[in-house]
Design an enzyme around this catalytic site. Structure first.
Site, PDB file in Angstrom:
ATOM      1  N   THR A  60      -6.957   9.447   8.792  1.00  0.00           N
ATOM      2  CA  THR A  60      -6.727   8.266   8.030  1.00  0.00           C
ATOM      3  C   THR A  60      -6.800   6.982   9.097  1.00  0.00           C
ATOM      4  O   THR A  60      -6.172   6.027   8.664  1.00  0.00           O
ATOM      5  CB  THR A  60      -5.319   8.366   7.403  1.00  0.00           C
ATOM      6  OG1 THR A  60      -4.424   8.670   8.118  1.00  0.00           O
ATOM      7  CG2 THR A  60      -5.461   9.229   6.122  1.00  0.00           C
ATOM      8  N   GLY A 114      -7.509   3.851  10.504  1.00  0.00           N
ATOM      9  CA  GLY A 114      -8.389   2.790  10.018  1.00  0.00           C
ATOM     10  C   GLY A 114      -8.399   2.475   8.529  1.00  0.00           C
ATOM     11  O   GLY A 114      -8.896   1.666   8.394  1.00  0.00           O
ATOM     12  N   THR A 115      -7.411   3.263   7.776  1.00  0.00           N
ATOM     13  CA  THR A 115      -7.494   2.949   6.316  1.00  0.00           C
ATOM     14  C   THR A 115      -7.048   1.585   6.109  1.00  0.00           C
ATOM     15  O   THR A 115      -7.676   0.745   5.097  1.00  0.00           O
ATOM     16  CB  THR A 115      -6.548   4.236   5.581  1.00  0.00           C
ATOM     17  OG1 THR A 115      -5.392   3.975   6.286  1.00  0.00           O
ATOM     18  CG2 THR A 115      -7.242   5.131   5.765  1.00  0.00           C
ATOM     19  N   GLY A 116      -5.885   1.035   6.712  1.00  0.00           N
ATOM     20  CA  GLY A 116      -5.510  -0.401   6.441  1.00  0.00           C
ATOM     21  C   GLY A 116      -6.405  -1.348   6.813  1.00  0.00           C
ATOM     22  O   GLY A 116      -6.649  -2.181   5.811  1.00  0.00           O
ATOM     23  N   CYS A 117      -7.147  -1.190   7.872  1.00  0.00           N
ATOM     24  CA  CYS A 117      -8.210  -2.312   8.353  1.00  0.00           C
ATOM     25  C   CYS A 117      -9.277  -2.047   7.222  1.00  0.00           C
ATOM     26  O   CYS A 117      -9.660  -3.330   6.828  1.00  0.00           O
ATOM     27  CB  CYS A 117      -8.638  -1.714   9.762  1.00  0.00           C
ATOM     28  SG  CYS A 117      -7.482  -1.617  11.058  1.00  0.00           S
ATOM     29  N   LYS A 167       0.702  -1.150  -0.103  1.00  0.00           N
ATOM     30  CA  LYS A 167      -0.046  -0.244  -0.092  1.00  0.00           C
ATOM     31  C   LYS A 167       0.833   1.383   0.021  1.00  0.00           C
ATOM     32  O   LYS A 167       1.873   1.315   0.788  1.00  0.00           O
ATOM     33  CB  LYS A 167      -0.904  -0.030   1.333  1.00  0.00           C
ATOM     34  CG  LYS A 167      -1.834  -1.046   1.303  1.00  0.00           C
ATOM     35  CD  LYS A 167      -2.571  -1.216   2.671  1.00  0.00           C
ATOM     36  CE  LYS A 167      -1.530  -1.550   3.823  1.00  0.00           C
ATOM     37  NZ  LYS A 167      -2.221  -1.617   5.103  1.00  0.00           N
TER      38      LYS A 167
HETATM   39  N1  LIG Z   1      -4.557  10.468   1.780  1.00  0.00           N
HETATM   40  C1  LIG Z   1      -4.831   9.318   0.876  1.00  0.00           C
HETATM   41  N2  LIG Z   1      -5.488   9.650  -0.091  1.00  0.00           N
HETATM   42  C2  LIG Z   1      -5.880   8.489  -0.765  1.00  0.00           C
HETATM   43  N3  LIG Z   1      -5.782   7.261  -0.470  1.00  0.00           N
HETATM   44  C3  LIG Z   1      -4.935   7.066   0.764  1.00  0.00           C
HETATM   45  C4  LIG Z   1      -4.479   8.020   1.564  1.00  0.00           C
HETATM   46  N4  LIG Z   1      -3.924   7.456   2.634  1.00  0.00           N
HETATM   47  C5  LIG Z   1      -4.410   6.314   2.361  1.00  0.00           C
HETATM   48  N5  LIG Z   1      -4.809   5.757   1.509  1.00  0.00           N
HETATM   49  C6  LIG Z   1      -4.986   4.377   0.775  1.00  0.00           C
HETATM   50  O1  LIG Z   1      -5.309   3.762   2.112  1.00  0.00           O
HETATM   51  C7  LIG Z   1      -5.078   2.393   2.006  1.00  0.00           C
HETATM   52  C8  LIG Z   1      -4.358   2.239   3.304  1.00  0.00           C
HETATM   53  O2  LIG Z   1      -2.847   2.375   3.180  1.00  0.00           O
HETATM   54  P1  LIG Z   1      -1.986   2.984   4.240  1.00  0.00           P
HETATM   55  O3  LIG Z   1      -2.373   4.255   4.832  1.00  0.00           O
HETATM   56  O4  LIG Z   1      -0.566   2.762   3.298  1.00  0.00           O
HETATM   57  O5  LIG Z   1      -2.018   1.628   5.063  1.00  0.00           O
HETATM   58  P2  LIG Z   1      -1.878   1.673   6.843  1.00  0.00           P
HETATM   59  O6  LIG Z   1      -3.208   2.227   7.054  1.00  0.00           O
HETATM   60  O7  LIG Z   1      -1.789   0.041   7.045  1.00  0.00           O
HETATM   61  O8  LIG Z   1      -0.840   2.338   7.144  1.00  0.00           O
HETATM   62  C9  LIG Z   1      -4.267   2.130   0.829  1.00  0.00           C
HETATM   63  O9  LIG Z   1      -4.932   1.852  -0.456  1.00  0.00           O
HETATM   64  C10 LIG Z   1      -3.875   3.783   0.250  1.00  0.00           C
HETATM   65  O10 LIG Z   1      -3.383   3.917  -0.926  1.00  0.00           O
HETATM   66  C1  LIG Z   2      -7.012  -2.580  16.843  1.00  0.00           C
HETATM   67  C2  LIG Z   2      -6.202  -2.196  15.914  1.00  0.00           C
HETATM   68  N1  LIG Z   2      -5.895  -2.743  14.795  1.00  0.00           N
HETATM   69  C3  LIG Z   2      -5.337  -2.166  13.856  1.00  0.00           C
HETATM   70  C4  LIG Z   2      -4.906  -0.924  13.951  1.00  0.00           C
HETATM   71  C5  LIG Z   2      -4.213  -0.026  12.789  1.00  0.00           C
HETATM   72  O1  LIG Z   2      -5.003   0.916  12.110  1.00  0.00           O
HETATM   73  P1  LIG Z   2      -4.825   1.396  10.791  1.00  0.00           P
HETATM   74  O2  LIG Z   2      -5.641   0.760   9.757  1.00  0.00           O
HETATM   75  O3  LIG Z   2      -4.882   2.819  10.763  1.00  0.00           O
HETATM   76  O4  LIG Z   2      -3.203   1.144  10.322  1.00  0.00           O
HETATM   77  C6  LIG Z   2      -5.489  -0.203  14.980  1.00  0.00           C
HETATM   78  N2  LIG Z   2      -5.077   1.160  15.242  1.00  0.00           N
HETATM   79  N3  LIG Z   2      -5.820  -0.674  16.010  1.00  0.00           N
HETATM   80 MG   LIG Z   3      -2.006  -0.653   8.804  1.00  0.00          MG
END
Ligand SMILES: Nc1ncnc2c1ncn2[C@@H]1O[C@H](COP(=O)(O)OP(=O)(O)O)[C@@H](O)[C@H]1O
Ligand SMILES: Cc1ncc(COP(=O)(O)O)c(N)n1
Ligand SMILES: [Mg+2]
Length: 477
Positions: free
Chosen positions: A417, A419-422, A387
């Site tokens: 952002t 919870g985006t990954g979740c 990602k």
């Molecule tokens: N500001 C943003 N605008 C558009 N998409 C985003 C943005 N930030 C994160 N994403 C998308 O959200 C998803 C989660 O990515 P990321 O933030 O890298 O993961 P995590 O939450 O695990 O750190 C990916 O599809 C990423 O491209």
């Molecule tokens: C219980 C739990 N699981 C996962 C995440 C990761 O969050 P994110 O999706 O922003 O990387 C979090 N903050 N809390």
């Molecule tokens: Mg994550």
């Protein structure tokens, strides 16, 4: 004609009957639950015209006794002469507008279609239902054109008349048609090739009912986020808004909010096992998302249960650090996660910092993302969705599964952002549960994530949660 009568649509053939009369075969199919009969003579009738007329009259009486519609394939003149319930025509047969004129407004007109254009035209010209295929490889029709799952979905969305799928369908593969929008399936050999036609039709009918009535099911194995933006809470919100029944096996309770994680309480391994047993022995999940698991003893339990219950479509988000910066996994568990869970997954979804740890490479541009994803893939033989949310200029994610596929996304100006990954990983699991391919599940999940981010919810004092339930605010790529 009601859509329900299209559920188990039996198309006759004389190929496999071995002495049994066609009438007997149809009778057995109806006894087993066939809801519609189409007489099809692929190479023209092999019996005399008089015998054919007598047979059709006989089958017609039988069908009417059981309230089963009876139509004839291709031969409009024969259908009119015998006054059966209607006809089914292909694209290469007579134009359907002309057929409708000939048979009048009350007879059933079925039409075969392979494209959205053909489907829309047939509906306009008076078709009552569409037969779309071949959805699987088949021997029953030499010139059958392959229809992808996506084409079937597009056709169902484009028309308001009922659609049935045809081509190579069996009781085993019918599940794969779940979620496409069809109202039933048409089969030839699955019914008429069987030595016990009644039993084969019953088995197919049960599988079709299950396919049509079940909602897709998915499970998240993750930590609870007290503030509702990430973890279990984000996953369940994502699943329900993507029309999937969501279940959860909680690995830990976290006292966290948009500013950070205050404390974590892991469940015991025995309790996690009880949760997984309770879920898998009752409502079987068609896809599994794994998020935060911070202890190796819990990882062992997950691995054992996933293998024991033959879990499918496992999406592993190797959660190491929360967006707020808190560490969510112990060093020891990190290694166990890599060795024991990654190989079981259909796809893993590391962010850039996580991919750096998993690959041992540093990442500062698109080429380095490709190199790191390839290195991780070669090590675990599991597809990697790397990602790009932590990149600066864009939000492009990269799938490496031997080939490279980029999922492009514009960076949305939103500091919230959490919870985006979740959300992305549980949306992928939700779409896999619905039977999508991995690439189409990722594309749809990314669109959902972008829409939820673009909806600009602004809650809490830190990096706030997404709007999982956005409406009518599609993010315009
Ligand atoms: N500001 C943003 N605008 C558009 N998409 C985003 C943005 N930030 C994160 N994403 C998308 O959200 C998803 C989660 O990515 P990321 O933030 O890298 O993961 P995590 O939450 O695990 O750190 C990916 O599809 C990423 O491209
Ligand atoms: C219980 C739990 N699981 C996962 C995440 C990761 O969050 P994110 O999706 O922003 O990387 C979090 N903050 N809390
Ligand atoms: Mg994550």
């Amino acid at each position: 004609m009601k859509s329900a009568s299209l559920q188990v649509y039996a198309v006759t053939t004389r190929c496999y009957l071995q002495g049994k009369s066609l009438y007997e075969a149809v009778k057995e199919a109806i006894a087993g639950g066939a809801t519609f009969i189409q007489l099809r003579e692929k190479d023209g009738p092999t019996i005399s015209k008089a015998a054919l007329l007598e047979e059709i009259a006989h089958i017609k009486t039988l069908c009417h006794k059981h309230d089963v519609p009876f139509v004839i394939d291709d031969d409009v003149a024969l259908a009119m002469e015998t006054d059966v319930d209607g006809v089914h025509v292909g694209q290469e047969d007579m134009n359907c507008q002309d057929v409708r004129k000939l048979i009048g407004p009350h007879k059933i007109l079925g039409v075969s279609a392979q494209t959205v254009e053909q489907a829309i035209a047939a509906e306009k010209q008076g078709a009552d239902y569409l037969g779309v295929g071949a959805v699987f490889p088949t021997n029953s029709k030499d010139d059958a054109q392959d229809v992808s799952r996506q084409m079937l979905i597009d056709i169902c969305e484009a028309v308001s008349i009922p659609v049935i799928a045809i081509g190579g369908i069996t009781h085993d593969n019918v599940r794969a048609l779940k979620g496409t929008g069809i109202v039933g399936v048409a089969v030839i050999s699955e019914i008429f090739k069987a030595s016990d036609i009644t039993k084969a039709t019953q088995t197919l009918s049960q599988a079709v009912h299950k396919m049509l009535s079940d909602v897709p099911t998915a499970l998240t194995i993750a930590g609870s986020d007290a503030s509702g933006g990430a973890g279990i809470q984000a996953d369940l919100k994502t699943m329900i808004t993507n029309h999937v029944y969501g279940m959860s096996a909680i690995t830990a309770l976290t006292a966290q909010n948009t500013l950070g994680v205050k404390s974590v309480m892991n469940v015991t391994p025995d309790f996690l096992r009880d949760e997984l047993d309770a879920i898998f022995t009752d409502i079987y999940p068609e896809a599994v998302k794994i998020g935060m698991v911070s202890e190796s003893a819990l990882i062992h339990v997950i691995k054992e249960c996933l293998i024991h219950y033959q879990a499918k479509h496992i999406v592993l988000d190797p959660v190491m650090v929360a967006t707020s910066g808190a560490k969510l996994i112990s060093d020891d568990a990190m290694n166990v996660l890599q060795e024991e869970l990654i190989p079981l997954a259909e796809v893993i979804t590391p962010n850039i910092p996580e991919a750096e740890i998993l690959s041992g490479l540093s990442i500062s541009n698109a080429q380095e993302m490709e190199a790191a994803a390839q290195a991780i893939y070669e090590r675990y033989h599991t597809a990697v969705l790397l990602k790009g949310g932590h990149a600066i200029n864009d939000a492009n994610d990269l799938l490496y599964d031997g080939d490279i596929v980029w999922f492009k996304g514009q960076r949305i100006d939103n500091p919230n952002t959490h919870g985006t990954g979740c959300t992305l990983s549980s949306a992928i699991a939700a779409h896999l549960a619905k039977g999508e391919t991995l690439t189409s599940a990722i594309a749809k999940a990314k669109q959902y994530l972008s829409d939820a981010l673009a909806a600009q919810l602004d809650l809490g004092h830190g990096s706030g949660p997404l709007n999982h339930d956005f409406k009518e605010m599609p993010y315009d790529k």
